[in-house]
Motif scaffolding. Structure first.
Motif, short mmCIF file in Angstrom:
data_model
loop_
_atom_site.label_atom_id
_atom_site.label_comp_id
_atom_site.label_asym_id
_atom_site.label_seq_id
_atom_site.Cartn_x
_atom_site.Cartn_y
_atom_site.Cartn_z
N LEU A 166 0.83 -1.21 0.00
CA LEU A 166 0.00 0.00 0.00
C LEU A 166 0.86 1.26 0.00
O LEU A 166 0.55 2.23 -0.68
CB LEU A 166 -0.95 0.01 1.20
N SER A 167 1.96 1.24 0.73
CA SER A 167 2.87 2.38 0.76
C SER A 167 3.43 2.66 -0.64
O SER A 167 3.44 3.81 -1.09
CB SER A 167 4.01 2.10 1.74
N VAL A 168 3.85 1.61 -1.33
CA VAL A 168 4.37 1.77 -2.70
C VAL A 168 3.25 2.26 -3.61
O VAL A 168 3.44 3.19 -4.41
CB VAL A 168 4.95 0.44 -3.21
N LEU A 169 2.08 1.67 -3.48
CA LEU A 169 0.93 2.02 -4.31
C LEU A 169 0.53 3.48 -4.16
O LEU A 169 0.38 4.21 -5.14
CB LEU A 169 -0.26 1.11 -3.95
N LEU A 170 0.38 3.93 -2.92
CA LEU A 170 -0.05 5.32 -2.70
C LEU A 170 1.03 6.33 -3.06
O LEU A 170 0.71 7.44 -3.50
CB LEU A 170 -0.51 5.50 -1.26
N THR A 171 2.30 5.95 -2.89
CA THR A 171 3.38 6.83 -3.31
C THR A 171 3.34 7.02 -4.82
O THR A 171 3.43 8.14 -5.33
CB THR A 171 4.75 6.28 -2.87
N ARG A 185 1.97 10.33 -9.38
CA ARG A 185 1.48 10.04 -10.75
C ARG A 185 2.48 9.22 -11.56
O ARG A 185 2.68 9.44 -12.75
CB ARG A 185 1.10 11.32 -11.46
N LYS A 186 3.12 8.28 -10.87
CA LYS A 186 4.05 7.35 -11.52
C LYS A 186 3.27 6.14 -12.01
O LYS A 186 2.28 5.74 -11.41
CB LYS A 186 5.11 6.87 -10.53
N SER A 187 3.73 5.55 -13.08
CA SER A 187 3.10 4.32 -13.54
C SER A 187 3.71 3.14 -12.80
O SER A 187 4.84 3.21 -12.31
CB SER A 187 3.27 4.16 -15.05
N ILE A 188 2.93 2.07 -12.69
CA ILE A 188 3.40 0.85 -12.04
C ILE A 188 3.14 -0.34 -12.95
O ILE A 188 2.30 -0.29 -13.84
CB ILE A 188 2.72 0.62 -10.67
N SER A 189 3.89 -1.40 -12.70
CA SER A 189 3.63 -2.70 -13.30
C SER A 189 3.27 -3.65 -12.16
O SER A 189 3.75 -3.47 -11.03
CB SER A 189 4.86 -3.21 -14.05
N ILE A 190 2.44 -4.64 -12.44
CA ILE A 190 1.93 -5.53 -11.39
C ILE A 190 2.10 -6.98 -11.82
O ILE A 190 1.89 -7.33 -12.97
CB ILE A 190 0.43 -5.27 -11.14
N GLY A 244 -13.18 -11.48 -3.31
CA GLY A 244 -13.59 -12.64 -4.08
C GLY A 244 -13.60 -12.53 -5.59
O GLY A 244 -13.49 -13.54 -6.28
N ASP A 245 -13.72 -11.32 -6.13
CA ASP A 245 -13.77 -11.18 -7.59
C ASP A 245 -12.65 -10.30 -8.14
O ASP A 245 -12.75 -9.77 -9.24
CB ASP A 245 -15.13 -10.63 -8.03
N THR A 246 -11.57 -10.16 -7.36
CA THR A 246 -10.46 -9.28 -7.74
C THR A 246 -9.14 -9.96 -7.43
O THR A 246 -8.94 -10.43 -6.30
CB THR A 246 -10.56 -7.94 -6.98
N GLU A 247 -8.23 -10.00 -8.42
CA GLU A 247 -6.95 -10.68 -8.19
C GLU A 247 -6.10 -9.93 -7.18
O GLU A 247 -6.01 -8.71 -7.19
CB GLU A 247 -6.18 -10.83 -9.51
N THR A 248 -5.47 -10.69 -6.31
CA THR A 248 -4.58 -10.16 -5.28
C THR A 248 -3.22 -9.82 -5.89
O THR A 248 -2.68 -10.58 -6.69
CB THR A 248 -4.40 -11.20 -4.16
N VAL A 249 -2.68 -8.67 -5.51
CA VAL A 249 -1.37 -8.23 -5.98
C VAL A 249 -0.29 -9.08 -5.32
O VAL A 249 -0.30 -9.30 -4.11
CB VAL A 249 -1.14 -6.74 -5.65
N GLY A 250 0.66 -9.52 -6.13
CA GLY A 250 1.84 -10.19 -5.61
C GLY A 250 3.01 -9.24 -5.52
O GLY A 250 3.64 -9.08 -4.48
N ILE A 251 3.29 -8.56 -6.64
CA ILE A 251 4.43 -7.65 -6.72
C ILE A 251 4.01 -6.36 -7.42
O ILE A 251 3.32 -6.42 -8.44
CB ILE A 251 5.59 -8.29 -7.49
N LEU A 252 4.43 -5.23 -6.87
CA LEU A 252 4.24 -3.92 -7.50
C LEU A 252 5.61 -3.36 -7.87
O LEU A 252 6.54 -3.43 -7.08
CB LEU A 252 3.60 -2.92 -6.52
N LEU A 253 5.72 -2.83 -9.06
CA LEU A 253 6.97 -2.23 -9.50
C LEU A 253 6.68 -0.81 -9.98
O LEU A 253 5.86 -0.61 -10.88
CB LEU A 253 7.58 -3.03 -10.65
#
Length: 113
Positions: free
Chosen positions: A76-81, A86-91, A101-110
């Protein structure tokens, strides 16, 4: 006999070690972050995504992290930063919908530079 046991053990390890089909999302921005009362933080991602697992196929641009755990708080810290800057991320996903239940869980954020 020992060879048969070793083959069986190797096959069993492969079955246990293989995760469900995990998807990936290429570079994209984060939108609509939402925090829920159970600690799930759901967000949308604008990157191109490979096929999501069947549990998350209905919401192909949506992902979730579990902010009630230490690992989820780090994500969450990486995500909100990235969101604030306004940086793009890869997941890279986990291939499961274990948090929502209907949303994939994040493993890695880049965070992409």
């Amino acid at each position: 006999m020992m060879r048969t046991i070793l083959k069986f053990a190797a096959m069993a390890w492969c079955v246990v070690a293989l995760p469900a089909h995990a998807s990936d999302a290429s570079s994209g921005t984060i939108t609509q972050p939402q925090a829920t009362q159970n600690g799930a933080v759901i967000f949308m991602h604008a990157g191109t995504r490979t096929a999501p697992p069947s549990c998350g196929a209905g919401y192909a641009t949506r992902w979730v992290v579990d902010a009630s755990t230490v690992q989820g708080q780090a994500q969450l810290s990486v995500l909100l930063t990235a969101y604030a800057l306004r940086k793009s991320i890869s997941i890279h996903g986990t291939g499961t919908c274990s948090i929502w239940g209907d949303t994939e869980t994040v493993g890695i954020l880049l965070v992409n530079e």
